[in-house]
Motif scaffolding. Structure first.
Motif, PDB file in Angstrom:
ATOM      1  N   UNK A  93       0.852  -1.200   0.000  1.00  0.00           N
ATOM      2  CA  UNK A  93       0.000   0.000   0.000  1.00  0.00           C
ATOM      3  C   UNK A  93       0.884   1.245   0.000  1.00  0.00           C
ATOM      4  N   UNK A  94       1.976   1.191   0.783  1.00  0.00           N
ATOM      5  CA  UNK A  94       2.914   2.309   0.810  1.00  0.00           C
ATOM      6  C   UNK A  94       3.534   2.538  -0.556  1.00  0.00           C
ATOM      7  N   UNK A  95       3.871   1.428  -1.253  1.00  0.00           N
ATOM      8  CA  UNK A  95       4.408   1.556  -2.611  1.00  0.00           C
ATOM      9  C   UNK A  95       3.397   2.239  -3.518  1.00  0.00           C
ATOM     10  N   UNK A  96       2.116   1.885  -3.325  1.00  0.00           N
ATOM     11  CA  UNK A  96       1.061   2.517  -4.105  1.00  0.00           C
ATOM     12  C   UNK A  96       1.024   4.015  -3.861  1.00  0.00           C
ATOM     13  N   UNK A  97       1.144   4.406  -2.600  1.00  0.00           N
ATOM     14  CA  UNK A  97       1.150   5.831  -2.256  1.00  0.00           C
ATOM     15  C   UNK A  97       2.305   6.541  -2.947  1.00  0.00           C
ATOM     16  N   UNK A  98       3.503   5.927  -2.877  1.00  0.00           N
ATOM     17  CA  UNK A  98       4.664   6.537  -3.531  1.00  0.00           C
ATOM     18  C   UNK A  98       4.456   6.673  -5.029  1.00  0.00           C
ATOM     19  N   UNK A  99       3.853   5.625  -5.633  1.00  0.00           N
ATOM     20  CA  UNK A  99       3.598   5.656  -7.063  1.00  0.00           C
ATOM     21  C   UNK A  99       2.666   6.805  -7.429  1.00  0.00           C
ATOM     22  N   UNK A 100       1.643   6.975  -6.596  1.00  0.00           N
ATOM     23  CA  UNK A 100       0.664   8.043  -6.825  1.00  0.00           C
ATOM     24  C   UNK A 100       1.338   9.410  -6.786  1.00  0.00           C
ATOM     25  N   UNK A 101       2.205   9.606  -5.781  1.00  0.00           N
ATOM     26  CA  UNK A 101       2.885  10.891  -5.660  1.00  0.00           C
ATOM     27  C   UNK A 101       3.801  11.124  -6.866  1.00  0.00           C
ATOM     28  N   UNK A 102       4.489  10.059  -7.281  1.00  0.00           N
ATOM     29  CA  UNK A 102       5.381  10.193  -8.440  1.00  0.00           C
ATOM     30  C   UNK A 102       4.583  10.595  -9.674  1.00  0.00           C
ATOM     31  N   UNK A 103       3.373  10.035  -9.791  1.00  0.00           N
ATOM     32  CA  UNK A 103       2.507  10.364 -10.923  1.00  0.00           C
ATOM     33  C   UNK A 103       2.130  11.845 -10.901  1.00  0.00           C
ATOM     34  N   UNK A 104       1.721  12.321  -9.711  1.00  0.00           N
ATOM     35  CA  UNK A 104       1.357  13.740  -9.579  1.00  0.00           C
ATOM     36  C   UNK A 104       2.547  14.617  -9.950  1.00  0.00           C
ATOM     37  N   UNK A 105       3.731  14.219  -9.468  1.00  0.00           N
ATOM     38  CA  UNK A 105       4.942  14.981  -9.780  1.00  0.00           C
ATOM     39  C   UNK A 105       5.168  15.057 -11.278  1.00  0.00           C
ATOM     40  N   UNK A 106       5.088  13.890 -11.926  1.00  0.00           N
ATOM     41  CA  UNK A 106       5.360  13.859 -13.372  1.00  0.00           C
ATOM     42  C   UNK A 106       4.341  14.677 -14.142  1.00  0.00           C
ATOM     43  N   UNK A 107       3.066  14.553 -13.751  1.00  0.00           N
ATOM     44  CA  UNK A 107       2.012  15.230 -14.494  1.00  0.00           C
ATOM     45  C   UNK A 107       2.076  16.749 -14.327  1.00  0.00           C
ATOM     46  N   UNK A 108       2.304  17.212 -13.089  1.00  0.00           N
ATOM     47  CA  UNK A 108       2.150  18.649 -12.854  1.00  0.00           C
ATOM     48  C   UNK A 108       3.463  19.395 -12.886  1.00  0.00           C
ATOM     49  N   UNK A 109       4.580  18.661 -12.933  1.00  0.00           N
ATOM     50  CA  UNK A 109       5.868  19.365 -12.942  1.00  0.00           C
ATOM     51  C   UNK A 109       6.649  19.074 -14.220  1.00  0.00           C
ATOM     52  N   UNK A 110       5.908  18.729 -15.286  1.00  0.00           N
ATOM     53  CA  UNK A 110       6.564  18.386 -16.552  1.00  0.00           C
ATOM     54  C   UNK A 110       7.582  19.437 -16.969  1.00  0.00           C
ATOM     55  N   UNK A 111       7.206  20.706 -16.724  1.00  0.00           N
ATOM     56  CA  UNK A 111       8.015  21.817 -17.217  1.00  0.00           C
ATOM     57  C   UNK A 111       9.245  22.065 -16.363  1.00  0.00           C
ATOM     58  N   UNK A 112       9.287  21.453 -15.146  1.00  0.00           N
ATOM     59  CA  UNK A 112      10.343  21.799 -14.203  1.00  0.00           C
ATOM     60  C   UNK A 112      11.631  21.033 -14.506  1.00  0.00           C
ATOM     61  N   UNK A 113      12.791  21.706 -14.378  1.00  0.00           N
ATOM     62  CA  UNK A 113      14.065  21.053 -14.712  1.00  0.00           C
ATOM     63  C   UNK A 113      14.283  19.729 -13.995  1.00  0.00           C
ATOM     64  N   UNK A 114      13.782  19.595 -12.743  1.00  0.00           N
ATOM     65  CA  UNK A 114      14.060  18.373 -11.993  1.00  0.00           C
ATOM     66  C   UNK A 114      13.414  17.158 -12.656  1.00  0.00           C
ATOM     67  N   UNK A 115      12.397  17.382 -13.510  1.00  0.00           N
ATOM     68  CA  UNK A 115      11.691  16.267 -14.127  1.00  0.00           C
ATOM     69  C   UNK A 115      12.227  15.927 -15.509  1.00  0.00           C
TER      70      UNK A 115
END
Lengths: 258, 260
Positions: free
Chosen positions: A231-253
């Motif tokens: 379940x914790x892995x699922x949570x991490x995956x979800x956060x990674x998804x949000x990061x990728x989707x909303x920070x596409x433009x950011x250099x860190x991504x």
């Protein structure tokens, strides 16, 4: 694509190898049976749980308490963070208080909460929020204070309305910070919900772990621990998804093609 | 003078809230929320210094010992895994899984393996705080500046010098960040372990007080834990500033040149 597939296969292989070594160690008697049951027994229990209704009931309780705690923390945390970050004065006034409150271990509130409420989901949500609100709040206020000075002056010179300023300047430049806070908050909220369930007896997966422990059903307990990790892995995956989707433009991504 | 004024402005809200708590709770008859005056009296009776040796010292000892083990193992293993990325990548799924498991859920497992007692508390802290330290060390080691690495290899630095003078210093900002993440997690885990299987410690005293409805004592323990968390946080910030002074200065001077 084939590289990705190969990597996935290798990872599954590693996972299988670890369980195999675990199983061999149990057969050879290297692991104390009264502490660590064999991998086969644990995986068998886990498989049985995955098709049982009771497990998914537990999972729904834990997941909903977690989701509610995160939702409240994020909305209240970003709101307060925006307010505090946008005024020097508010920042100074609240700094000590926030510093103190965020370093109080939220888990220490559990005995108090058990006195006030019965051990239920509300308790999980409260203790989850008590820990998860701070990372979002603090990160958001950092982000707001870190708005580029030149852009900020430009917005002022053109007399752009506060709402547009928020939408086109403050939120975009604070967002990477907000997401950092979100990532910490998500993990901390799960930790606190699990703590409330395990230590104070609120219903959910954590509680099932402690019931299995006290009834000495070891394979079952280990299976629950493995699954809450999933379940914790699922949570991490979800956060990674949000990061990728909303920070596409950011250099860190940005990724560099090898 | 200016600094005094600023601290005064910052104190205003906390002081106001404590005063509000004092007056609002003064006539309270609720079991869960006793008057603040009673809580302060209980704080004085319990922690200054009646139970200092019996409860505060063990809690801190377990915390420090657990963190020390986690830091030693985490930094050394993190360095090794950072130098060999292939090794890290192949085991990543296992690391991710264990790290994603909430630390408290590992408590029953550690209880079974180590049995109840003091070493259980040290073990759960060591196991739980290992992950942030380990992972951020790997991050730090992997983000080594390529020029620095190539320079070191061109100069044929001895492996020992390379490790101690190039690799670890360059990774130290991330390592310290990991340690600072580990500290509050350690406090949470020590309280959790004292709630679960213990006969001493601040958390144990808090739980005992709650179960016997001595709520002033419970609040006193809660406040002590808050103060403890706050002090540790402040101390770690100071240590970070001291250790990383060169790094912070370096970054500040860099951003200043960038601003020009």
């Amino acid at each position: 694509m084939s590289g990705l597939n190969r990597r996935r296969i290798r990872r599954i292989g590693v996972l299988a190898a670890v369980f195999l070594v675990w199983q061999l160690a149990s057969i050879l008697g290297l692991l104390a049976q009264e502490a660590v049951p064999s991998a086969a027994a644990v995986l068998g229990e886990a498989a049985r749980l995955l098709v049982s209704r009771a497990f998914w009931n537990d999972m729904a309780l834990t997941a909903s308490a977690w989701a509610l705690a995160v939702a409240i923390s994020v909305s209240v945390g970003t709101g307060l963070g925006l307010l505090i970050g946008s005024s020097n004065w508010a920042h100074r006034l609240t700094r000590l208080l926030i510093d103190f409150l965020q370093s109080v271990p939220a888990i220490a509130m559990l005995p108090l909460l058990t006195l006030v409420f019965t051990a239920n989901q509300l308790m999980c949500v409260i203790v989850g929020c008590a820990a998860a609100i701070w990372p979002v709040l603090v990160q958001t206020s950092y982000g707001v204070r870190d708005v580029d000075k030149v852009s900020s002056d430009t917005f002022a010179v053109y007399q752009i309305t506060p709402l547009r300023r928020l939408r086109y300047l403050v939120l975009p430049s604070a967002w990477p910070y907000v997401v950092t806070g979100l990532r910490i908050s998500c993990v901390v909220a799960l930790l606190m919900v699990a703590s409330a369930e395990l230590l104070a007896g609120a219903p959910g997966i954590g509680n099932s772990i402690s019931i299995a422990l006290s009834s000495a059903a070891l394979p079952l307990m280990w299976a629950y621990v493995l699954l809450i990790g999933l379940a914790g892995l699922g949570v991490n995956g979800l956060v990674a998804l949000v990061e990728r989707r909303t920070l596409k433009w950011h250099p860190s991504q940005r990724t560099v093609e090898p | 003078m200016k600094k005094k004024l600023r601290i005064g402005a910052e104190m205003w809200l906390p002081v106001g809230l404590v005063l509000a708590w004092w007056f609002l709770s003064a006539k309270s008859t609720s079991v869960a929320f006793p008057p603040l005056s009673q809580i302060i009296a209980a704080f004085h009776d319990l922690w200054l210094f009646e139970n200092f040796r019996s409860d505060i010292v063990p809690s801190l000892e377990h915390l420090v010992l657990g963190l020390a083990i986690a830091a030693t193992v985490g930094i050394s293993l993190g360095t090794i895994f950072g130098i060999f990325p292939a090794l890290y990548d192949s085991l990543k799924i296992i690391f991710d899984w264990i790290r994603a498991t909430p630390g408290v859920a590992l408590l029953p497992v550690t209880l079974l393996i180590f049995g109840p007692g003091d070493h259980l508390k040290v073990a759960i802290i060591a196991v739980g705080t290992f992950w942030p330290i380990f992972l951020s060390t790997i991050d730090g080691v992997r983000s080594l500046d390529l020029v620095a690495r190539d320079t070191a290899s061109t100069l044929h630095l001895r492996r020992r010098d390379y490790l101690l003078r190039v690799l670890l210093p360059s990774a130290s900002p991330q390592i310290v960040a990991g340690l600072r993440l580990a500290l509050p997690l350690g406090v949470t885990l020590i309280v959790a372990s004292e709630f679960m299987a213990s006969t001493n410690g601040i958390g144990y005293q808090e739980l005992l007080a709650a179960q016997t409805f001595q709520t002033a004592n419970m609040w006193a323990a809660l406040i002590l834990l808050g103060l403890l968390g706050y002090t540790l946080n402040l101390a770690s910030r100071l240590v970070e500033r001291r250790i990383l002074a060169w790094h912070i200065g370096y970054r500040a001077s860099n951003s200043r040149t960038a601003a020009k």
